[in-house]
Write a protein that holds these residues in place. Structure first.
Motif, PDB file in Angstrom:
ATOM      1  N   TYR A 109       0.841  -1.208   0.000  1.00 39.75           N
ATOM      2  CA  TYR A 109       0.000   0.000   0.000  1.00 39.75           C
ATOM      3  C   TYR A 109       0.877   1.259   0.000  1.00 39.75           C
ATOM      4  CZ  TYR A 109      -3.050   3.642   1.923  1.00 39.75           C
ATOM      5  OH  TYR A 109      -3.727   4.808   2.144  1.00 39.75           O
ATOM      6  N   LEU A 110       1.908   1.267   0.843  1.00 37.25           N
ATOM      7  CA  LEU A 110       2.770   2.452   0.930  1.00 37.25           C
ATOM      8  C   LEU A 110       3.501   2.695  -0.393  1.00 37.25           C
ATOM      9  CD1 LEU A 110       4.360   2.065   4.494  1.00 37.25           C
ATOM     10  CD2 LEU A 110       2.499   3.590   3.822  1.00 37.25           C
ATOM     11  N   ILE A 111       3.975   1.609  -0.981  1.00 35.12           N
ATOM     12  CA  ILE A 111       4.702   1.744  -2.252  1.00 35.12           C
ATOM     13  C   ILE A 111       3.809   2.420  -3.299  1.00 35.12           C
ATOM     14  CG2 ILE A 111       5.565   0.374  -4.218  1.00 35.12           C
ATOM     15  CD1 ILE A 111       6.778  -1.541  -2.146  1.00 35.12           C
ATOM     16  N   ALA A 112       2.545   2.027  -3.282  1.00 40.29           N
ATOM     17  CA  ALA A 112       1.620   2.574  -4.282  1.00 40.29           C
ATOM     18  C   ALA A 112       1.162   3.987  -3.947  1.00 40.29           C
ATOM     19  CB  ALA A 112       0.406   1.651  -4.404  1.00 40.29           C
ATOM     20  N   ASN A 113       1.172   4.349  -2.697  1.00 44.92           N
ATOM     21  CA  ASN A 113       0.535   5.615  -2.302  1.00 44.92           C
ATOM     22  C   ASN A 113       1.449   6.693  -1.737  1.00 44.92           C
ATOM     23  OD1 ASN A 113      -2.505   5.130  -2.616  1.00 44.92           O
ATOM     24  ND2 ASN A 113      -1.767   3.277  -1.604  1.00 44.92           N
ATOM     25  N   ASP A 114       2.640   6.339  -1.330  1.00 45.09           N
ATOM     26  CA  ASP A 114       3.461   7.353  -0.684  1.00 45.09           C
ATOM     27  C   ASP A 114       4.942   7.110  -0.977  1.00 45.09           C
ATOM     28  OD1 ASP A 114       4.681   9.186   0.896  1.00 45.09           O
ATOM     29  OD2 ASP A 114       3.538   8.731   2.722  1.00 45.09           O
ATOM     30  N   GLU A 153      14.517  -1.995  -4.186  1.00 48.08           N
ATOM     31  CA  GLU A 153      14.751  -3.288  -3.532  1.00 48.08           C
ATOM     32  C   GLU A 153      13.487  -3.783  -2.843  1.00 48.08           C
ATOM     33  OE1 GLU A 153      17.840  -5.425  -0.394  1.00 48.08           O
ATOM     34  OE2 GLU A 153      17.944  -3.260  -0.676  1.00 48.08           O
ATOM     35  N   ILE A 154      12.814  -2.896  -2.141  1.00 49.02           N
ATOM     36  CA  ILE A 154      11.617  -3.335  -1.419  1.00 49.02           C
ATOM     37  C   ILE A 154      10.471  -3.597  -2.401  1.00 49.02           C
ATOM     38  CG2 ILE A 154      10.817  -0.981  -0.796  1.00 49.02           C
ATOM     39  CD1 ILE A 154      10.437  -4.195   1.273  1.00 49.02           C
ATOM     40  N   GLN A 155      10.418  -2.787  -3.439  1.00 45.71           N
ATOM     41  CA  GLN A 155       9.358  -2.983  -4.430  1.00 45.71           C
ATOM     42  C   GLN A 155       9.491  -4.364  -5.088  1.00 45.71           C
ATOM     43  OE1 GLN A 155       9.476  -0.453  -7.934  1.00 45.71           O
ATOM     44  NE2 GLN A 155       7.268  -0.162  -7.815  1.00 45.71           N
ATOM     45  N   GLN A 156      10.716  -4.728  -5.378  1.00 39.19           N
ATOM     46  CA  GLN A 156      11.004  -6.015  -6.005  1.00 39.19           C
ATOM     47  C   GLN A 156      10.567  -7.173  -5.090  1.00 39.19           C
ATOM     48  OE1 GLN A 156      15.137  -6.054  -6.898  1.00 39.19           O
ATOM     49  NE2 GLN A 156      14.920  -7.391  -8.659  1.00 39.19           N
ATOM     50  N   GLN A 157      10.889  -7.041  -3.815  1.00 40.90           N
ATOM     51  CA  GLN A 157      10.555  -8.120  -2.873  1.00 40.90           C
ATOM     52  C   GLN A 157       9.043  -8.216  -2.667  1.00 40.90           C
ATOM     53  OE1 GLN A 157      11.850 -10.628  -1.785  1.00 40.90           O
ATOM     54  NE2 GLN A 157      11.299 -11.135   0.325  1.00 40.90           N
ATOM     55  N   SER A 175     -10.880  -4.874   2.745  1.00 41.61           N
ATOM     56  CA  SER A 175      -9.708  -4.990   1.876  1.00 41.61           C
ATOM     57  C   SER A 175      -8.446  -4.661   2.669  1.00 41.61           C
ATOM     58  CB  SER A 175      -9.834  -4.028   0.698  1.00 41.61           C
ATOM     59  OG  SER A 175      -9.656  -2.706   1.151  1.00 41.61           O
ATOM     60  N   TRP A 176      -7.334  -5.153   2.161  1.00 41.95           N
ATOM     61  CA  TRP A 176      -6.056  -4.847   2.797  1.00 41.95           C
ATOM     62  C   TRP A 176      -5.731  -3.364   2.645  1.00 41.95           C
ATOM     63  CZ3 TRP A 176      -3.601  -7.449   6.333  1.00 41.95           C
ATOM     64  CH2 TRP A 176      -3.830  -8.824   6.452  1.00 41.95           C
ATOM     65  N   ALA A 177      -6.234  -2.757   1.574  1.00 39.40           N
ATOM     66  CA  ALA A 177      -5.995  -1.317   1.386  1.00 39.40           C
ATOM     67  C   ALA A 177      -6.700  -0.531   2.490  1.00 39.40           C
ATOM     68  CB  ALA A 177      -6.493  -0.886   0.019  1.00 39.40           C
ATOM     69  N   GLU A 178      -7.912  -0.996   2.849  1.00 37.94           N
ATOM     70  CA  GLU A 178      -8.626  -0.314   3.944  1.00 37.94           C
ATOM     71  C   GLU A 178      -7.829  -0.407   5.240  1.00 37.94           C
ATOM     72  OE1 GLU A 178     -13.141  -0.949   4.181  1.00 37.94           O
ATOM     73  OE2 GLU A 178     -12.502  -2.376   2.657  1.00 37.94           O
ATOM     74  N   PHE A 179      -7.344  -1.618   5.495  1.00 46.07           N
ATOM     75  CA  PHE A 179      -6.524  -1.804   6.698  1.00 46.07           C
ATOM     76  C   PHE A 179      -5.307  -0.881   6.647  1.00 46.07           C
ATOM     77  CE2 PHE A 179      -2.396  -3.654   7.817  1.00 46.07           C
ATOM     78  CZ  PHE A 179      -2.470  -3.571   9.193  1.00 46.07           C
ATOM     79  N   SER A 180      -4.607  -0.917   5.514  1.00 41.85           N
ATOM     80  CA  SER A 180      -3.345  -0.177   5.392  1.00 41.85           C
ATOM     81  C   SER A 180      -3.564   1.323   5.538  1.00 41.85           C
ATOM     82  CB  SER A 180      -2.695  -0.481   4.050  1.00 41.85           C
ATOM     83  OG  SER A 180      -2.437  -1.861   3.948  1.00 41.85           O
ATOM     84  N   SER A 181      -4.642   1.805   4.938  1.00 40.70           N
ATOM     85  CA  SER A 181      -4.928   3.225   5.016  1.00 40.70           C
ATOM     86  C   SER A 181      -5.209   3.639   6.468  1.00 40.70           C
ATOM     87  CB  SER A 181      -6.122   3.523   4.109  1.00 40.70           C
ATOM     88  OG  SER A 181      -6.712   4.722   4.483  1.00 40.70           O
ATOM     89  N   GLU A 182      -6.013   2.814   7.152  1.00 35.95           N
ATOM     90  CA  GLU A 182      -6.337   3.131   8.551  1.00 35.95           C
ATOM     91  C   GLU A 182      -5.080   3.056   9.423  1.00 35.95           C
ATOM     92  OE1 GLU A 182      -9.512   0.746  10.186  1.00 35.95           O
ATOM     93  OE2 GLU A 182      -9.379   1.761  12.128  1.00 35.95           O
ATOM     94  N   PHE A 183      -4.254   2.063   9.138  1.00 38.14           N
ATOM     95  CA  PHE A 183      -3.043   1.917   9.945  1.00 38.14           C
ATOM     96  C   PHE A 183      -2.063   3.059   9.686  1.00 38.14           C
ATOM     97  CE2 PHE A 183       1.262  -0.155  10.496  1.00 38.14           C
ATOM     98  CZ  PHE A 183       1.299   0.093  11.857  1.00 38.14           C
ATOM     99  N   ALA A 184      -1.929   3.455   8.434  1.00 33.75           N
ATOM    100  CA  ALA A 184      -1.015   4.554   8.114  1.00 33.75           C
ATOM    101  C   ALA A 184      -1.446   5.837   8.823  1.00 33.75           C
ATOM    102  CB  ALA A 184      -0.956   4.764   6.603  1.00 33.75           C
ATOM    103  N   GLU A 185      -2.762   6.067   8.848  1.00 29.46           N
ATOM    104  CA  GLU A 185      -3.292   7.249   9.551  1.00 29.46           C
ATOM    105  C   GLU A 185      -2.953   7.183  11.035  1.00 29.46           C
ATOM    106  OE1 GLU A 185      -7.478   8.309   9.459  1.00 29.46           O
ATOM    107  OE2 GLU A 185      -7.410   8.262   7.278  1.00 29.46           O
ATOM    108  N   PHE A 186      -3.174   6.016  11.586  1.00 30.88           N
ATOM    109  CA  PHE A 186      -2.883   5.813  13.012  1.00 30.88           C
ATOM    110  C   PHE A 186      -1.393   6.011  13.283  1.00 30.88           C
ATOM    111  CE2 PHE A 186      -1.656   2.631  16.337  1.00 30.88           C
ATOM    112  CZ  PHE A 186      -2.214   3.283  17.422  1.00 30.88           C
ATOM    113  N   ALA A 187      -0.576   5.450  12.395  1.00 28.51           N
ATOM    114  CA  ALA A 187       0.876   5.558  12.571  1.00 28.51           C
ATOM    115  C   ALA A 187       1.310   7.019  12.572  1.00 28.51           C
ATOM    116  CB  ALA A 187       1.593   4.789  11.471  1.00 28.51           C
ATOM    117  N   ARG A 188       0.653   7.811  11.749  1.00 27.56           N
ATOM    118  CA  ARG A 188       1.000   9.238  11.671  1.00 27.56           C
ATOM    119  C   ARG A 188       0.436  10.017  12.861  1.00 27.56           C
ATOM    120  NH1 ARG A 188       0.480   8.496   5.921  1.00 27.56           N
ATOM    121  NH2 ARG A 188       2.491   8.923   4.951  1.00 27.56           N
TER     122      ARG A 188
END
Lengths: 400, 482
Positions: free
Chosen positions: B41-46, B68-72, B466-479
């Protein structure tokens, strides 16, 4: 010059644990007051510092064969003191020294002295002083109970100690006690006269270099100081008051464990708490025995001093040291026995409630302390130095 | 202009520990899946996010490039079970010139602590370190080793307290220069951190640099139920992980209300009164695209079967199922479906194996498969009559959710996390009551309406996330935005 004979069950050539320090200080007090003092002991062989002239060593197997109950080598010494080479050692030395006053440091060697008195080997004119450290039969019972040691043999031991203490109380010219509570108990057991001499502390000198080095080693970490001997109640009390784990201490806070208790602390960790041992033992730094210089610095730099003992009698030497230091203290009521005035002191939390105990430590580690400038409080803290706490001993001189 | 610059300087920047992802070479499940989806999610959005990993000895933090991380991530997202991973290997990096080799320091320190071995320690030092490395080691403490001679007792006492108070992580953090971390960084670490991270080092780096830290709490099973994990060692080590996670983190995301409550109870039991902000963020549950599309049939089951997909270990309670099927078989229950148990073999299953091996009738209707690939698993889910999940305790229960994604009713144990994960829609029974489980299975088999009713509930009420929903909510929380 009065000739005083001290009898104990440990050497005092290198006083480390509380009992040794008290006996050693009593000796110093009398010597400073124009008395001649000789100190004899029947000691366990585990002592590495001793004087072969004055300390007779008993083998571990002899002791355990005599009394097959854990933590009862002192009582076994008592039973062994009336026969064989141990008795001959005492008899010969006492005869040669010919004391005016015999100071029985704890009750254990009383059977030997009684045998000498009864057999006419020792003059009945000799003044007999029972210099107690606590109520032995009660302390022993609590110690054994706390280790789940019981049975008829234990009852025999406890009864035996009680009889020894009662007998000595009735026959001694006076009984020195550490606390007024102990004094009341001994009076009830038949003591003719009691003198209260709280445990005290020596004045310590801070060596700036040692403190600077300590601060460097700490790297900004704060610490709670726990000083104790390898006496099981010290370790038991620590775990009882500090909680299932020490996870409540953040990484920048540690407990520095000093003295013999360092070597037994981990083995007394409660079974259920072992799951958390990686964290707890990472928070605790076991320093072991340290020089006087370092101890002074450790005390002086401590954010808080811990006195967590939950069983035992007498008054605690470590408590006196903590009071004198002026550093913040968190203590149990048992640890403060004999020092009732601590309730008047600032930066001094006394509680038997584990949560309050922990909260107290946390408060001092995070919030710091308030400066002590009250004259009355300074006076109270001064009263715990040995020169003050042992002043009652002058009565021993007056009576003799 | 300077105002704008100042504002920019204050902007928080996410820095994600991807050590676990880079080390992973198997199918990405559970924690790995969570980390993978978040990083995806982060790779695609930030594109401003930075990534780092620990080295093998966990004493250096190395920045990881976007490529490197994108490849993995791409590799793991397209990972097919049973294929050997040759894509990524952790390289043995040479000792960074800016960082002291902590491994050497630790080893030498251990040797040096024993007085009799000191000459050996000095020899090791001289042999294994280059002049440059030795210089760096000296900066920390090694010079004490080399300069030490037999000392008077007072000196020994001093040394002894130095030794006892010595903390490699503090020393290391003091001299370490991690240029990609600043006070505006928000370090995120949600992988298998008890294995691959070094929280004490991060803790002391945080003290020095002042960044924020966001971690994850999946479950406290090793601490709360030590009897359900393989070894005491793991429980002890895991508690140590939780200890540092707690003191290191500013915010911790919990995968369920149940796990959040469990963490709070751990704090209460250990008198930890100040703890990070906790938030439940439910995981995503959509299956991989390639899994859905894949329908290959390797193992045909003509007969009806009930499916349980889970590692075969004590906590997962396979024993209950064996007893239930044994009971139904003895009762000669008509149309008893087979039981298909899919999962890798774990520990603590002696009793399961014993019961199975000693009952030849049971072997005819219960099948263990530990070699099912992702594609075949899809087929198995789809072909099953219904699924079961009798686990004693879970932090979430993705397996049960997965069953619902395929429209399959899952008979679960009544542990809190499973009820939460299945949104309270699936039938739940106590994990120890053989009779109740047997009755419910009989009911599902002989009364198709009962099963259909639950299937209908899934269709109507189950909300996939969706995992995107999870990731978005988590990224907000992380910030720190929620």
């Amino acid at each position: 010059m009065k000739k005083i004979l001290q009898l104990s069950t440990y050497p005092i050539t290198q006083p480390l644990h509380g009992g040794q320090i008290r006996v050693s200080q009593i000796r110093k007090y009398f010597e400073a007051n124009n008395c001649q003092v000789k100190s004899l002991s029947l000691s366990e062989m585990s002592h590495s510092d001793y004087d072969p002239k004055d300390d007779f060593l008993l083998a571990a197997h002899e002791l355990s064969e005599r009394v097959d109950v854990h933590f009862c080598t002192d009582f076994a010494t008592s039973l062994l003191s009336t026969a064989g080479k141990a008795y001959e050692f005492l008899k010969k030395n006492i005869h040669n020294y010919s004391p005016d006053i015999i100071l029985l440091e704890q009750v254990w060697l009383w059977p030997a002295i009684k045998k000498l008195l009864d057999g006419g080997e020792l003059s009945k004119e000799v003044m007999l002083v029972y210099s107690s450290q606590n109520i032995e039969y009660k302390t022993k019972r609590l110690l054994l109970e706390s280790h789940d040691i019981n049975g008829t043999e234990v009852d025999t031991v406890i009864n035996g100690i009680y009889k020894l203490e009662k007998d000595l109380c009735e026959l001694a010219d006076m009984v020195i006690t550490c606390t007024s509570t102990d004094a009341d108990e001994f009076i009830a057991m038949g003591a003719k006269k009691t003198i209260i001499c709280n445990n005290g502390v020596e004045r310590r000198k801070i060596t700036p270099d040692v403190s600077v080095q300590l601060q460097l080693d700490l790297n900004g970490r704060k610490y709670a100081l726990f000083v104790g001997s390898a006496y099981p109640p010290n370790a038991l009390g620590f775990w009882e008051m500090m909680g299932d784990s020490l996870a409540w201490l953040p990484p920048e806070c540690i407990v520095l464990c000093v003295g013999g208790v360092s070597s037994i602390l981990e083995s007394y960790m409660p079974e259920f708490a072992k799951l958390y041992s990686y964290v707890s033992m990472d928070r605790i730094k076991k320093i072991g025995f340290v020089s006087e210089e370092l101890l002074a610095s450790l005390v002086d730099n401590a954010s808080v001093i811990l006195l967590p003992i939950t069983i035992g009698g007498g008054s605690n030497l470590k408590t006196a040291e903590a009071i004198a230091s002026g550093r913040p203290v968190v203590a149990t009521t048992t640890a403060c026995r004999g020092f009732d005035f601590v309730t008047k002191l600032n930066n001094f939390v006394v509680t038997d409630d584990q949560a309050v105990f922990i909260q107290g430590i946390r408060g001092f580690l995070y919030a710091g302390t308030q400066h002590i400038n009250d004259i009355e409080e300074i006076g109270l803290r001064e009263s715990v130095y040995w020169e003050e706490s042992l002043t009652g001993l002058k009565e021993v001189g007056l009576r003799s | 202009m300077s105002k704008i610059n100042n504002l920019k300087m204050e902007e928080k920047e996410l820095v994600v520990d991807v050590t676990t992802l880079l080390k992973w070479s198997r199918s990405p499940v559970g924690i790995i899946r969570t980390q993978l989806e978040f990083v995806h999610y982060l790779i695609a959005n930030d594109r401003t996010v930075k990534y780092f990993r620990f080295n093998e000895t966990k004493d250096a933090l190395l920045e990881v490039s976007f490529n490197e991380i994108q490849q993995q991530v791409t590799h793991l997202l397209n990972y097919k079970n049973k294929t050997a991973s040759s894509h990524h290997n952790i390289k043995n990096e040479s000792i960074s010139t800016s960082i002291i080799d902590f491994g050497i320091l630790k080893k030498v320190w251990r040797v040096y602590k024993n007085e009799g071995w000191r000459p050996l320690a000095i020899k090791i030092c001289k042999n294994i370190c280059t002049e440059k490395q030795l210089d760096m080691l000296k900066k920390v403490y090694i010079q004490l080793f080399l300069e030490s001679k037999s000392s008077p007792s007072k000196e020994n006492l001093k040394k002894s307290i130095e030794t006892i108070l010595f903390s490699p992580e503090i020393q290391l953090a003091n001299v370490m220069d991690v240029d990609f971390l600043t006070k505006n960084s928000i370090v995120i670490s949600i992988g298998l951190d008890w294995d691959y991270s070094n929280y004490p080092l991060l803790y002391w780096l945080k003290q020095k640099i002042g960044f924020e830290f966001v971690g994850a709490f999946y479950d406290g099973i090793p601490i709360v139920y030590p009897e359900l994990v393989q070894s005491d060692y793991f429980s002890k080590m895991f508690f140590s992980h939780i200890y540092y996670l707690t003191h290191l983190s500013d915010r911790i995301f919990c995968i369920s209300d149940y796990s959040k409550q469990q963490l709070k109870e751990i704090y209460k039991a250990h008198q930890i009164s100040k703890y990070p902000q906790l938030k439940t963020i439910h995981l995503g549950d959509s299956v991989f695209k390639n899994e859905v599309q894949a329908i290959s049939k390797k193992r045909g089951h003509k007969k009806d079967y009930v499916l349980y997909v889970s590692t075969i270990e004590a906590r997962k309670n396979h024993l209950l199922l064996l007893k239930v099927w044994q009971k139904l078989q003895k009762e000669q229950f008509h149309n008893l479906p087979d039981l298909v148990l899919v999962g890798m073999y774990g520990w603590g299953i002696d009793d399961v194996q014993e019961l199975y091996q000693n009952d030849n009738d049971l072997k005819k209707i219960i099948h263990f498969y530990d070699d099912v690939d992702d594609e075949e698993l899809v087929t198995m889910y789809k072909g099953s009559k219904f699924t079961v999940f009798p686990s004693f305790v879970e932090g979430w229960g993705l397996g049960a959710v997965e069953s619902m994604l395929y429209g399959k009713v899952c008979l679960i144990s009544n542990c809190d996390a499973l009820i939460e994960a299945t949104q309270g829609l699936m039938p739940a029974l106590p994990p120890t009551d053989v009779d109740l489980w047997a009755d419910m299975i009989k009911d599902f088999v002989s009364n198709p309406n009962a099963l259909d009713e639950y299937a209908q509930i899934i269709r109507q009420d189950f909300k996939s996330r969706s995992w995107a929903e999870f990731s978005s909510e988590f990224a907000e929380f992380a910030r720190g935005e929620t």
